[in-house]
Each structure stands twice: as structure tokens, then as C-alpha cells.
Design an enzyme around this catalytic site. Structure first.
Site, PDB file in Angstrom:
ATOM      1  NE  ARG A 249      23.604 -15.236  29.108  1.00 57.22           N
ATOM      2  CZ  ARG A 249      24.747 -15.679  28.543  1.00 57.22           C
ATOM      3  NH1 ARG A 249      24.697 -16.546  27.546  1.00 57.22           N
ATOM      4  NH2 ARG A 249      25.914 -15.254  28.969  1.00 57.22           N
TER       5      ARG A 249
ATOM      6  CB  CYS B  54      30.255 -11.024  25.544  1.00 53.66           C
ATOM      7  SG  CYS B  54      30.865 -12.675  25.935  1.00 53.66           S
TER       8      CYS B  54
ATOM      9  CB  CYS C 259      38.462 -12.039  27.268  1.00 53.91           C
ATOM     10  SG  CYS C 259      37.000 -13.036  26.887  1.00 53.91           S
TER      11      CYS C 259
ATOM     12  CE  LYS D 231      25.826 -16.643  21.421  1.00 53.52           C
ATOM     13  NZ  LYS D 231      26.796 -15.639  21.883  1.00 53.52           N
TER      14      LYS D 231
ATOM     15  CB  CYS E  89      33.215 -12.458  33.063  1.00 58.85           C
ATOM     16  SG  CYS E  89      33.648 -13.542  31.696  1.00 58.85           S
TER      17      CYS E  89
ATOM     18  CE  LYS F 240      28.856 -19.688  23.445  1.00 63.94           C
ATOM     19  NZ  LYS F 240      29.418 -18.473  24.069  1.00 63.94           N
TER      20      LYS F 240
ATOM     21  NE  ARG G 136      24.124 -20.760  24.306  1.00 61.70           N
ATOM     22  CZ  ARG G 136      25.193 -20.127  24.822  1.00 61.70           C
ATOM     23  NH1 ARG G 136      25.158 -18.833  25.078  1.00 61.70           N
ATOM     24  NH2 ARG G 136      26.287 -20.798  25.089  1.00 61.70           N
TER      25      ARG G 136
ATOM     26  CB  CYS H  24      31.298  -7.842  27.623  1.00 62.82           C
ATOM     27  SG  CYS H  24      32.968  -7.869  28.328  1.00 62.82           S
TER      28      CYS H  24
HETATM   29 FE1  SRM Z   1      29.150 -14.180  25.993  1.00 64.27          FE
HETATM   30  C1  SRM Z   1      31.035 -16.678  27.431  1.00 64.27           C
HETATM   31  C2  SRM Z   1      28.495 -12.894  28.942  1.00 64.27           C
HETATM   32  C3  SRM Z   1      26.866 -12.304  24.491  1.00 64.27           C
HETATM   33  C4  SRM Z   1      30.598 -14.928  22.921  1.00 64.27           C
HETATM   34  N1  SRM Z   1      29.641 -14.745  27.867  1.00 64.27           N
HETATM   35  C5  SRM Z   1      30.383 -15.812  28.267  1.00 64.27           C
HETATM   36  C6  SRM Z   1      30.356 -15.962  29.798  1.00 64.27           C
HETATM   37  C7  SRM Z   1      29.211 -16.866  30.142  1.00 64.27           C
HETATM   38  C8  SRM Z   1      31.676 -16.391  30.448  1.00 64.27           C
HETATM   39  C9  SRM Z   1      31.894 -17.847  30.736  1.00 64.27           C
HETATM   40  O1  SRM Z   1      31.771 -18.680  29.809  1.00 64.27           O
HETATM   41  O2  SRM Z   1      32.253 -18.165  31.866  1.00 64.27           O
HETATM   42  C10 SRM Z   1      30.050 -14.486  30.180  1.00 64.27           C
HETATM   43  C11 SRM Z   1      29.363 -14.264  31.525  1.00 64.27           C
HETATM   44  C12 SRM Z   1      29.748 -12.934  32.115  1.00 64.27           C
HETATM   45  C13 SRM Z   1      28.952 -12.569  33.287  1.00 64.27           C
HETATM   46  O3  SRM Z   1      29.530 -12.528  34.406  1.00 64.27           O
HETATM   47  O4  SRM Z   1      27.763 -12.290  33.168  1.00 64.27           O
HETATM   48  C14 SRM Z   1      29.324 -13.992  28.946  1.00 64.27           C
HETATM   49  N2  SRM Z   1      27.829 -12.949  26.626  1.00 64.27           N
HETATM   50  C15 SRM Z   1      27.753 -12.452  27.883  1.00 64.27           C
HETATM   51  C16 SRM Z   1      26.775 -11.294  27.964  1.00 64.27           C
HETATM   52  C17 SRM Z   1      26.010 -11.227  29.276  1.00 64.27           C
HETATM   53  C18 SRM Z   1      27.554 -10.002  27.692  1.00 64.27           C
HETATM   54  C19 SRM Z   1      26.841  -8.702  27.989  1.00 64.27           C
HETATM   55  O5  SRM Z   1      27.541  -7.806  28.455  1.00 64.27           O
HETATM   56  O6  SRM Z   1      25.650  -8.534  27.717  1.00 64.27           O
HETATM   57  C20 SRM Z   1      25.912 -11.605  26.733  1.00 64.27           C
HETATM   58  C21 SRM Z   1      24.735 -12.494  27.010  1.00 64.27           C
HETATM   59  C22 SRM Z   1      23.934 -12.727  25.782  1.00 64.27           C
HETATM   60  C23 SRM Z   1      22.658 -13.486  25.991  1.00 64.27           C
HETATM   61  O7  SRM Z   1      21.756 -12.927  26.588  1.00 64.27           O
HETATM   62  O8  SRM Z   1      22.572 -14.631  25.527  1.00 64.27           O
HETATM   63  C24 SRM Z   1      26.905 -12.341  25.852  1.00 64.27           C
HETATM   64  N3  SRM Z   1      28.742 -13.768  24.042  1.00 64.27           N
HETATM   65  C25 SRM Z   1      27.814 -12.843  23.654  1.00 64.27           C
HETATM   66  C26 SRM Z   1      28.004 -12.491  22.277  1.00 64.27           C
HETATM   67  C27 SRM Z   1      27.227 -11.454  21.507  1.00 64.27           C
HETATM   68  C28 SRM Z   1      26.081 -12.044  20.753  1.00 64.27           C
HETATM   69  O9  SRM Z   1      25.792 -13.231  20.874  1.00 64.27           O
HETATM   70  O10 SRM Z   1      25.447 -11.307  20.003  1.00 64.27           O
HETATM   71  C29 SRM Z   1      29.088 -13.230  21.827  1.00 64.27           C
HETATM   72  C30 SRM Z   1      29.732 -13.137  20.436  1.00 64.27           C
HETATM   73  C31 SRM Z   1      28.957 -13.805  19.382  1.00 64.27           C
HETATM   74  C32 SRM Z   1      29.330 -15.242  19.302  1.00 64.27           C
HETATM   75  O11 SRM Z   1      28.757 -16.051  20.023  1.00 64.27           O
HETATM   76  O12 SRM Z   1      30.242 -15.572  18.532  1.00 64.27           O
HETATM   77  C33 SRM Z   1      29.542 -14.039  22.948  1.00 64.27           C
HETATM   78  N4  SRM Z   1      30.541 -15.612  25.282  1.00 64.27           N
HETATM   79  C34 SRM Z   1      31.016 -15.677  24.002  1.00 64.27           C
HETATM   80  C35 SRM Z   1      32.054 -16.683  23.941  1.00 64.27           C
HETATM   81  C36 SRM Z   1      32.877 -17.071  22.684  1.00 64.27           C
HETATM   82  C37 SRM Z   1      32.197 -18.077  21.858  1.00 64.27           C
HETATM   83  C38 SRM Z   1      33.069 -18.568  20.738  1.00 64.27           C
HETATM   84  O13 SRM Z   1      32.529 -18.921  19.695  1.00 64.27           O
HETATM   85  O14 SRM Z   1      34.280 -18.641  20.886  1.00 64.27           O
HETATM   86  C39 SRM Z   1      32.190 -17.196  25.257  1.00 64.27           C
HETATM   87  C40 SRM Z   1      33.165 -18.282  25.735  1.00 64.27           C
HETATM   88  C41 SRM Z   1      32.767 -19.640  25.308  1.00 64.27           C
HETATM   89  O15 SRM Z   1      31.671 -19.909  24.848  1.00 64.27           O
HETATM   90  O16 SRM Z   1      33.648 -20.505  25.443  1.00 64.27           O
HETATM   91  C42 SRM Z   1      31.230 -16.483  26.062  1.00 64.27           C
HETATM   92 FE1  SF4 Z   2      33.607 -12.316  29.825  1.00 64.26          FE
HETATM   93 FE2  SF4 Z   2      35.115 -12.123  27.692  1.00 64.26          FE
HETATM   94 FE3  SF4 Z   2      32.474 -12.269  27.425  1.00 64.26          FE
HETATM   95 FE4  SF4 Z   2      33.530 -10.087  28.391  1.00 64.26          FE
HETATM   96  S1  SF4 Z   2      33.880 -10.896  26.326  1.00 64.26           S
HETATM   97  S2  SF4 Z   2      31.780 -11.179  29.280  1.00 64.26           S
HETATM   98  S3  SF4 Z   2      35.260 -10.834  29.508  1.00 64.26           S
HETATM   99  S4  SF4 Z   2      33.774 -13.868  28.206  1.00 64.26           S
END
Ligand code: SRM
Ligand code: SF4
Length: 563
Positions: free
Chosen positions: A74, A476, A472, A209, A433, A207, A144, A427
Site C-alpha cells: 500500500r 474497510c 468481514c 487515521k 484478504c 493504527k 496512516r 472492500c
Molecule cells: Fe482495512 C485490515 C484492506 C481501509 C479497518 N484492511 C485490512 C487488511 C490489511 C487485512 C489484513 O489485516 O490482513 C486488508 C487487505 C485486503 C487486501 O487484500 O488488499 C485491508 N483497508 C483495506 C482497503 C484496501 C480496503 C479497500 O477496499 O479499499 C483500505 C485501504 C486503506 C488505505 O489505503 O489505507 C482499507 N480498513 C480501512 C478502513 C476505512 C478507512 O480507514 O477509512 C477501515 C475502517 C476504519 C478504521 O480503521 O476503523 C479499515 N482494516 C481495518 C481493520 C479493523 C481495525 C480495527 O480497529 O479493528 C483491519 C484489521 C486489523 O487492523 O486488525 C483491517
Molecule cells: Fe478484508 Fe475485512 Fe477489510 Fe474486507 S473489511 S478488506 S474482508 S479485513
């Protein structure tokens, strides 16, 4: 009281020598395509994740082969802006160093590569470096990618807001030289404690944001961030911000102590004090955040657990400045403005809808080639949006026809886009993922076809409804801030959430649990019918579902989201 054991990641950070770990050694190991467990956590701070192709997992297991490991990277692109020359490099890297042959625009205004073999990682990062791009702190327990409204139309205000986003991003970057040493072969300098003046050795508990929004647009979904700055202007000039803090989407199915939450309003601050306040909010989280249980370690829980007033007082103490009362401001649409829009500087801006942000060549839709061809002639810039779309920004009137011709030729323009599809995101989920429980990106276009058909059936096709799907509950695609949120539970099964506001100022709430497509559509069919017949003038779908009592409004997430 007995001391609680810190989360494993805390020890990893302490022992990592400022994020070095044994990544360098792991990179040279040829016998496996993976890194050690510890390094898999540390590489996140460098911007990438170890993954494997989940479609092939069982087949490879049967063949007694290790999973087909590859890496997702990323990039860090504050505000989502890059030049055509940079895009050409980004594009070339995707074709030469990844097996996915695609570029994925994310929900936080940057791009990801999937399918990078371990042996290509270093070359790839060096390629990004030559393009003046990097992936430091794109992931990991740090600040981030900083989002910023990418609207180039009111260019002066946007420029000022973007400058703040960029300054925040630069100021809060980790200082460790681990990235430069491991990936760019730079020499190791003497490390001292001052290596990380803001973060310290253990960085943040989780993390973090940030987003900067320019009202009335709320495309960055400012209330879903740990820390948000809502721009306040006077006579077209930026004067300060309403600061909001404590948002986040992640939760775990069935664990009520975890919940999504929208940020609280803390008050108005002057532009000159932004860095001071950002640092104060972040360091309170650094010092007060939960380092025992990573499921409860985001800022939202710190604020809930310590109390709003105590948190606010500590931020004011650390900055030496009191918040002023928040300024009145209108929070509006979270969608992008598709097609051509003229800016105040006589330049034109073309927003392209990129379904789920996936830029790839497929038969009849050569999106990646199209953007490459546009980059070759474009004189303005590219802007990635937090809705996973792309803006071809700052086009002179005389260049419009050529750019539009290329966009049409390659399927980047031309399809009729429903109001709802234009407001919807999904997502990544399967197959890359590791945490996905159900499909999202691959299934979403067909799901929206059904929604479009239902809206047409009930004569409500003109009404944009914010629909979001994730594989899930990590959230995201910010599904808990969607008027219709679908969150994966198991293959083909989702929880259905309703009742968020259109503008992103109220969360939704679970309406039905663990249901399949037919049941979801039947439920929405009934609700759309009622909406068509009973809605008030101008009433949005999310507000309607709350007014008629389908779900209760979520006011205090800690109590109401599961209650
Ligand atoms: Fe996310 C984890 C993809 C935005 C909350 N996110 C992941 C991972 C890295 C899975 C992993 O940990 O193994 C995913 C990778 C999937 C893949 O194959 O690419 C993933 N997140 C994404 C992206 C690519 C989704 C998309 O379709 O665009 C977004 C990348 C953003 C960026 O450029 O930085 C993405 N993730 C978000 C958002 C939205 C936002 O930030 O506005 C959230 C919700 C907001 C938040 O952070 O609360 C988000 N991602 C998570 C979480 C849950 C965090 C938590 O507080 O519980 C995880 C899991 C974790 O961190 O344990 C996670
Ligand atoms: Fe993966 Fe869950 Fe984030 Fe979708 S919402 S990219 S399934 S970690």
C-alpha cells in the site's frame, strides 16, 4: 492489582530495533516465500502485508505445497494526489513486478499492488522511490495515509486544506531509518532514543487515521477517522478547523465490547495550531491507549474508557490551548462528482467511476491501458478519491476532447451510472484478504445490479442510497456508516445494517443477521416499497428507516450499536 501482560505486538516493537527486526535476513531467505511471524507484523510499518491466494489454498494444501505467498503493498499518498509521470511509473511497476496485473485504488485515497513475489519487493520499493513515492507508515501502528478532500474545483480552499494534510502526514512520519536501510540500501546511522521523538520505541498501541474534510463535501467520511479536521472558511480562505476525534469502524462479530463509532466534536481550533493538536491527540492515545488487548486499543475506546471530558482536558493541557466552541458547518454528500466539472481557475476536472477501485484490463474495458494513455498526454494531476475513484484534474479546455476520447475508448466513461452505484463501495475481501469471511469486491457489482432493479421497480432510482459491503466486520469500506451496510459473516452470508444518515453523521444498526442474497433483497424490496410510498419530501433512505422504526437511531455507539 496484578500487571496485565502486554499484547505480543508490543514486545515485537520493543525488540525490533525501530522496526528492523530480521526483515533483511528474511528477504534473503530463498527457501520460503514468506517472512517469520514476527517480521510479518513489522513489514506492515513498511507498507506491506504477507498474503496468499485463498482461491488456491486448499488445492495447494492437498498437493502438500506451502500456500502461494505473495505481498500486498500500500503506497502512502497524502490527499491522493500524484502526477502523470508518477502514474506512469506506478502503472509500469504493476505490469512488471506484480502477478495481479492490476492497481487497486483504496478507500483511503491511495493505491495497492497485490501479488508481489518476495523476490520483487525490493525492486518494487526502489521503483516507487525513483518516482518520489513510498509506502512508509501506510500500514502499522502509526499515523496512516492522511486523507483530504480531493475536490479541485474550489481550488484555493482545497490547496490550503491539502497543504495541512501534507504537513500532518510529513510531521507524523516515523523517523526510523529502517525503511531506507532495508529497501533502499542506505547506510545505517547511529540510532539513539531521539530516533522516534513522537512515537517512542513502541509506536502507537494501534493504527491511527486522520482526514481533512472541506465542507459541504464529506467524501473522506471525516467522522469515521481517529482524528478529523473539518475546514472552516471565511471569504474563501481557510481560517481553522472543527476538530473531531474517536471514530473507527472495526469490530468483531458477537463481541459487544467492540463496536464501530463516529468521532466526537471537540471544538474549533486555528489553522496555526493544527500540528500541535494532532500531536497532542496522538500522544494521549500513545500514552493512554490499551496496549494489552489489541481489539480495544483504538482511540475510540481510549475516549470511551477514560471519558470525553478527561480526554479533552488532557489534550488542552498538552497543547496549552482551549478548544473554542465548534463553528456551524454543513456536512453534505459523501459521493464524488462524476463527469466534467469546471473549476474556478478555468480548468476542467473529470471524475471517473472505477468500480471497487480495481484498475485492470478486461475484455471491452481496458481501464489500466486507458489511464496509462491519459497519463502520457495529461498536463494536470491525478487525484484518487476515498470512494476508490480517480479524478483527472486540471485539464485545459482545449485538451478536454482528447482526454474524454481516451476515457471513452477504454471504458472509463460512457456507462450509465445509477445514483446508488455512484455512492457505493466494497472492500477487497477474497481472494487476497486473509480476514475475509465472505466476498465483497467480486460480488458487489452484481449485488448493486439487484439494488438498481429494485429502485427502478419502486420508482426511486433517482435517490442515491449509500450502500457499502465488506467481507468481514473490520469495516474497510466503512459499512457501518452506510445507509445499507452488508458485512460478511460466512461465504454468501451477510449481516444487514440500516439507518445511517446519508451524510455520514450517524451510524447504522444491525437489522438482520447472517442472511443470504434472496432474503436481503426481499427485505429491501419491502422497505423500498414503503420508502416510495411513505417518505417525507427530501427524506433519505437511512433517515426513513429510523423514522418508521425499522432500526433505532444509534446516538451513543458504546451503548446503542449492539443494544
Ligand atoms: Fe482495512 C485490515 C484492506 C481501509 C479497518 N484492511 C485490512 C487488511 C490489511 C487485512 C489484513 O489485516 O490482513 C486488508 C487487505 C485486503 C487486501 O487484500 O488488499 C485491508 N483497508 C483495506 C482497503 C484496501 C480496503 C479497500 O477496499 O479499499 C483500505 C485501504 C486503506 C488505505 O489505503 O489505507 C482499507 N480498513 C480501512 C478502513 C476505512 C478507512 O480507514 O477509512 C477501515 C475502517 C476504519 C478504521 O480503521 O476503523 C479499515 N482494516 C481495518 C481493520 C479493523 C481495525 C480495527 O480497529 O479493528 C483491519 C484489521 C486489523 O487492523 O486488525 C483491517
Ligand atoms: Fe478484508 Fe475485512 Fe477489510 Fe474486507 S473489511 S478488506 S474482508 S479485513
Amino acid at each position: 492489582m496484578s500487571e496485565q501482560k502486554l499484547a505480543v505486538n508490543e514486545y515485537l516493537k520493543i525488540d525490533s530495533d525501530y522496526l528492523r527486526g530480521t526483515i533483511k535476513e528474511g528477504l534473503d531467505t530463498q527457501v520460503t516465500g514468506s517472512f517469520s511471524d514476527g517480521d510479518q507484523q513489522l513489514i506492515k510499518f513498511h507498507g506491506f502485508y504477507q498474503q496468499d491466494d485463498r482461491d488456491l489454498r486448499n488445492e495447494r494444501k492437498e498437493q502438500k505445497l506451502e500456500p502461494l505467498y505473495s505481498f500486498m503493498l500500500r503506497a502512502r499518498v497524502p490527499g491522493g494526489i500524484c502526477s502523470p509521470a508518477q502514474w506512469l511509473d506506478v502503472d509500469k511497476i504493476s505490469s512488471t513486478l506484480t502477478t495481479s496485473n492490476s492497481i487497486r485504488l483504496t478507500t483511503r485515497q491511495t493505491f495497492q499492488y497485490h501479488g508481489i513475489p518476495k523476490r520483487n519487493l525490493k525492486t518494487l520499493i526502489q521503483g516507487l522511490d525513483r518516482a518520489a513515492l513510498d509506502s512508509i507508515a501506510a500500514c502499522g501502528d502509526v499515523n496512516r495515509n492522511v486523507m483530504c478532500n480531493p475536490n479541485p474545483v474550489e481550488s484555493k480552499l482545497h490547496q490550503q486544506a491539502y497543504a495541512v494534510a501534507k504537513e500532518l502526514s510529513d510531521h507524523l512520519l516515523p523517523h526510523t531509518r529502517a525503511y531506507a536501510e532495508i529497501w533502499l540500501d542506505e547506510e545505517k546511522l547511529l540510532d539513539t532514543e531521539t530516533n522516534e521523538p513522537v512515537y517512542g520505541k513502541t509506536y502507537l498501541p494501534r493504527k491511527f487515521k486522520m482526514a481533512v474534510s472541506v465542507p459541504p463535501d464529506n467524501d473522506v467520511d471525516v467522522y469515521t477517522n481517529d482524528l478529523g479536521f473539518i475546514a472552516i472558511e471565511e471569504n474563501g480562505e481557510l481560517i481553522g478547523f472543527n476538530l473531531v476525534a474517536g471514530g473507527g469502524m472495526g469490530s468483531t462479530h458477537g463481541e459487544v465490547e467492540t463496536f464501530p463509532r463516529l468521532a466526537d466534536d471537540f471544538g474549533y481550533i486555528k489553522t496555526a495550531d493544527v500540528i500541535k493538536f494532532a500531536e497532542a491527540v496522538m500522544t494521549v492515545q500513545r500514552d493512554w491507549g490499551n496496549r494489552v488487548n489489541r481489539k480495544r486499543s483504538r482511540l475510540k475506546y481510549t475516549i470511551v474508557d477514560h471519558g470525553y471530558d478527561a480526554f479533552k482536558a488532557e489534550v488542552e493541557k498538552r497543547t496549552g490551548i482551549k478548544f473554542e466552541p465548534k463553528r456551524d458547518v454543513v456536512i453534505g454528500d459523501r459521493g464524488d462528482r462524476y463527469g466534467w466539472v469546471e473549476g474556478i481557475d478555468n480548468k476542467w476536472h473529470l471524475t471517473l467511476f472505477i468500480e471497487s477501485g480495481r484498475i485492470k484490463d478486461t475484455p471491452g474495458k481496458t481501464l489500466q491501458t486507458g489511464l496509462r494513455e491519459i497519463a502520457k498526454i495529461h498536463k494536470g494531476d491525478f487525484r484518487m478519491t476515498s470512494n476508490q475513484n480517480m479524478i483527472i484534474a486540471s485539464v485545459a479546455a482545449e485538451d478536454k476532447a482528447e482526454i474524454e476520447g481516451l476515457a471513452r475508448k477504454h471504458g472509463l466513461l460512457g456507462e450509465v451510472l445509477s445514483a446508488t452505484r455512484g455512492h457505493s463501495i466494497a472492500c477487497v475481501a477474497l481472494p487476497t484478504c486473509a480476514l475475509a469471511m465472505a466476498e465483497a469486491e467480486r460480488y458487489f457489482p452484481a449485488f448493486i445490479d439487484h439494488i438498481d432493479a429494485l429502485q427502478q421497480k419502486h420508482g426511486i432510482a433517482d435517490q442515491a442510497i449509500v450502500v457499502r459491503m465488506t467481507g468481514c466486520p473490520n469495516g474497510c469500506a466503512r459499512p457501518f456508516a452506510a445507509e445499507i451496510g452488508l458485512v460478511g459473516k460466512a461465504p454468501g452470508r451477510y449481516n444487514l445494517y440500516l439507518g445511517a444518515s446519508f451524510e455520514g453523521t450517524r451510524l447504522n444498526k444491525m437489522h438482520k443477521e447472517n442472511i443470504q442474497e434472496a432474503e436481503i433483497l426481499a427485505e429491501l424490496d419491502g422497505l423500498f416499497g414503503r420508502y416510495a410510498a411513505e417518505r417525507d419530501a427530501g427524506e433519505t433512505f437511512g433517515n426513513f428507516t429510523v423514522r418508521i422504526g425499522v432500526v433505532k437511531a444509534v446516538v451513543d455507539a458504546a451503548k446503542d450499536f449492539h443494544g
